[in-house]
Design a protein around this motif. Sequence first.
Motif, PDB file in Angstrom:
ATOM      1  N   TYR A  97       0.689  -1.156   0.063  1.00  0.00           N
ATOM      2  CA  TYR A  97       0.072   0.044  -0.068  1.00  0.00           C
ATOM      3  C   TYR A  97       0.838   1.281  -0.072  1.00  0.00           C
ATOM      4  N   SER A  98       0.536   2.317  -0.495  1.00  0.00           N
ATOM      5  CA  SER A  98       1.117   3.582  -0.679  1.00  0.00           C
ATOM      6  C   SER A  98       1.238   4.254   0.707  1.00  0.00           C
ATOM      7  N   ARG A  99       1.965   5.116   0.995  1.00  0.00           N
ATOM      8  CA  ARG A  99       2.178   5.999   2.368  1.00  0.00           C
ATOM      9  C   ARG A  99       0.975   6.470   2.672  1.00  0.00           C
ATOM     10  N   GLU A 100       0.319   7.030   1.783  1.00  0.00           N
ATOM     11  CA  GLU A 100      -1.107   7.710   1.807  1.00  0.00           C
ATOM     12  C   GLU A 100      -2.199   6.862   2.454  1.00  0.00           C
ATOM     13  N   GLN A 101      -2.213   5.627   1.933  1.00  0.00           N
ATOM     14  CA  GLN A 101      -3.051   4.634   2.182  1.00  0.00           C
ATOM     15  C   GLN A 101      -2.547   3.914   3.581  1.00  0.00           C
TER      16      GLN A 101
END
Length: 272
Positions: free
Chosen positions: A55-59
């Motif tokens: 998952y991305s940092r934002e997620q």
Amino acid sequence: MPHGHAQSTWDADPVDLNTGADTPAVIIRPYCQADAADTLAIFLAAVTETAAADYSREQIQAWARPEARELSAWHTAMQARNSCVATVDGAPAGFSDVDSEGHIDMMFVAPRYLGRGVARQLIGHVEARARQEQLTELTADVSITARPFFERSGFTVEAEQHPVTAGVQLTNFKMKKKLVGGEVSLSGQLVCRTQDQAETVREYLQLHLALTRAEPGCLSFNVTRTSNPLVWQVEERFEHASAFEAHQERVASSEWGHATAGIERRYSVIGL
């Protein structure tokens, strides 16, 4: 998923066990208030470290939301879900739950305990509990990270989902496992070649019996000497395949497993 529900993160590689002969056993017990801080820390570490590969940092930030986690609210939610905690050498290593409908809301393992069989023991415990309640299936909203483990544990994907949490879209999978499997039994002999091997069996057997009989889903487990002092008769019965497989995995990394690895097994298994 609804706000407040976490995607399940699991031990990403439960087959890759710690093979040290002194590996402590995984013990499952009911959650209590004293576990609140430890289980919250496990959740945050599992999301921010283990799941970060998928998952991305934002997620990850939207999923973990550490600044929004309040300990008393966490405890109330854990208690309401009738949670259980996995410990290794007395220290909390993971946790899970299953409700009256068979839904697993949370399933997390601390990154430092990955590869120790914690997840396998948790799934065995959860499934045994569900079967005791005569439930017909287990369901879970499973993260990308956890999906391979759930599939190896007999779950299948029902749908890909894209829930929005804290304004950020995530990806998870609605997964299900039918609880239709029956009892698994093993019968056969443990055959020693030397007196030294026989002495090894005698040395480690009592602890092996005690730990196995305490496992979720173990119906009976007996290892008895035959008229031949080098041969033991083995009879095992487990409620279902998951319990039997969890037993096999625990034994592989146990003191018994390592000490008796070179001793011949003549086993047959019925029910798998």
